[in-house]
Scaffold this active site. Structure first.
Site, PDB file in Angstrom:
ATOM      1  N   SER A  88      -6.002   4.168   3.951  1.00  9.34           N
ATOM      2  CA  SER A  88      -5.550   3.161   2.995  1.00  9.34           C
ATOM      3  C   SER A  88      -6.704   2.499   2.246  1.00  9.34           C
ATOM      4  O   SER A  88      -6.692   1.296   1.984  1.00  9.34           O
ATOM      5  CB  SER A  88      -4.712   2.087   3.709  1.00  9.34           C
ATOM      6  OG  SER A  88      -3.846   1.433   2.802  1.00  9.34           O
ATOM      7  N   SER A 105       0.785  -1.242   0.000  1.00  3.26           N
ATOM      8  CA  SER A 105       0.000   0.000   0.000  1.00  3.26           C
ATOM      9  C   SER A 105       0.813   1.286   0.000  1.00  3.26           C
ATOM     10  O   SER A 105       0.233   2.363  -0.107  1.00  3.26           O
ATOM     11  CB  SER A 105      -0.959   0.010   1.196  1.00  3.26           C
ATOM     12  OG  SER A 105      -2.100  -0.778   0.915  1.00  3.26           O
ATOM     13  N   LYS A 144       0.204   3.836  -2.720  1.00  8.37           N
ATOM     14  CA  LYS A 144      -0.774   4.922  -2.672  1.00  8.37           C
ATOM     15  C   LYS A 144      -0.119   6.298  -2.543  1.00  8.37           C
ATOM     16  O   LYS A 144      -0.769   7.320  -2.768  1.00  8.37           O
ATOM     17  CB  LYS A 144      -1.759   4.674  -1.537  1.00  8.37           C
ATOM     18  CG  LYS A 144      -2.644   3.458  -1.816  1.00  8.37           C
ATOM     19  CD  LYS A 144      -3.336   2.916  -0.584  1.00  8.37           C
ATOM     20  CE  LYS A 144      -4.117   1.652  -0.950  1.00  8.37           C
ATOM     21  NZ  LYS A 144      -4.579   0.907   0.217  1.00  8.37           N
TER      22      LYS A 144
END
Length: 416
Positions: free
Chosen positions: A116, A61, A64
């Site tokens: 997230s 993640s 991102k």
């Protein structure tokens, strides 16, 4: 004094020089759990510590960081985004968007970076480029063109597993440093809590990066996890003297990722960023002037003195008190005339080398020492061979001497 003794003394002297490093190394050996990691000065780009920084890894993640920054820089934060069924059915962490729900692009970016939300990432991608695939292609192009990284390929906006969705710790550190220059991005990733009112979910979002919640010096940015990627973490921290970027990839436990990060932050705080402002003039030994059109940042240990030196080719070298190279900056070749004297400027863009390879090179003196050492070894070996050969010479009636074992008379070779 016989020749063998003279050569032995020469050889020992050579060994003493050989074991003394020509260039000092300040880097300590840190015990890190993560498979890959890097510590970098955000302002100078100097790498202060690294562990397999260029190894291809899965980012999870922390992807991102790229998708959020791209949306901020190339989207309109006030746009109204309609959530698709595809976004609604996203796997993994979500902010529980509903199909048909209308949300501002800014709010989606907040849900993406603070909580997230994979569903927010898909909604952003579809809004800006029509699909995850098209948006991911733009992500890859964006970091290549704007940041200059070459070892990262993105296949989606959220970091869910894909064998071709890869990066390196070095790339992510550079991407993070670039992203934190954007004040909107910086504000979002440094947010500890945010009230969230959605169509199906009203809550207070808490930043998933635990150090953002726990330490005032930590200013961002993002954590991640998948089975393939392990626990990943990208972090920025600062004090009055330096701003740091830390990236750790593939830790087996989140606690390990945070422990590695804090260890690297504390290590980084023994350094400080130094600045030479734009407009500073330098004059070489032939009287030619060089004028900086941009500010130079470089990194030194706290309290370390440094000096500048410029050669006739426009190479500016910054060295410490021990005359070791810290930083290099190459002025462009183009020149203009001022008062009948050539003045070199950096209008064409000078090139900075934040981690000069010269500081790790062997140096001419060390090469000479190596040559003396190995020549001495060969000479001594030849003399010893001749001595043993002479001892083994026997009269015809004698039986040949059988040497069952040979003990090397140079015990230092065991550690060579």
């Amino acid at each position: 004094m016989n020749i063998l003794r003279i050569i032995s003394i020469l050889m020992i002297t050579s060994l003493l020089f050989w074991s003394s490093p020509i260039y000092a190394h300040t880097e300590e050996e840190l015990e890190l759990y993560s498979e890959s990691a890097i510590l970098m000065d955000a302002n100078s780009g100097v790498i202060l510590y690294e562990k397999q920084k260029d190894k291809e890894m899965y980012p999870a993640s922390i992807t991102k960081i790229v998708s959020g920054l791209l949306a901020i820089k190339e989207g309109n934060l006030e746009d109204i985004v309609t959530v698709s069924q595809n976004a609604r059915e996203a796997e993994g962490t979500r902010v529980y968007l509903e199909e048909g729900e209308e949300v501002t692009l800014e709010k989606l970016i907040q849900g993406l970076l603070i909580n997230s939300g994979n569903d927010a990432g898909i909604a952003i991608a579809e809004h800006l480029d029509g699909s995850e695939e098209a948006f991911a292609e733009r992500m890859t192009e964006f970091v290549q063109e704007k940041v200059g990284v070459t070892d990262s390929t993105f296949k989606n906006p959220h970091g869910l597993p894909d064998p071709e969705h890869v990066t390196t710790a070095h790339d992510m550190a550079r991407i993070t440093a670039y992203a934190m220059e954007n004040q909107t991005f910086r504000k979002i990733v440094g947010t500890k809590e945010l009230k969230w009112v959605g169509e199906s979910w009203d809550t207070t979002l808490r930043n998933h990066h635990q150090l953002v919640l726990q330490r005032d010096d930590v200013t961002g940015v993002k954590n991640g996890y998948t089975d393939d990627a392990g626990f990943t973490l990208s972090t920025t921290a600062e004090n009055d003297e330096i701003e740091l970027v830390v990236v750790t990839l593939n830790a087996e436990h989140p606690r390990h990722a945070y422990m590695d990060t804090e260890r690297l932050i504390e290590y980084g705080y023994q350094f400080q960023t130094e600045t030479i402002p734009a407009g500073k003039e330098f004059t070489d030994e032939e009287g030619e002037q060089y004028i900086l059109d941009e500010t130079i940042n470089f990194t030194v240990k706290k309290g370390q003195d440094w000096t500048t030196q410029i050669n006739t080719d426009g190479l500016l070298s910054i060295k410490n008190k021990a005359n070791e190279l810290i930083f290099e900056y190459q002025f462009p070749i183009e020149e203009t005339m001022t008062d009948d004297k050539p003045v070199y400027g950096s209008t064409a863009g000078g090139e900075a080398n934040p981690n000069p390879t010269g500081s790790d090179g062997p140096g001419l003196w060390r090469i000479i020492m190596y040559t003396i050492l190995f020549s001495s070894i060969l000479i001594v070996a030849g003399l010893l061979f001749m001595r043993f050969k002479k001892k083994r010479t026997t009269k015809p009636e004698q039986s040949p001497i059988v040497i069952e074992s040979y003990k090397d008379p140079r015990p230092w070779r065991k550690n060579w």
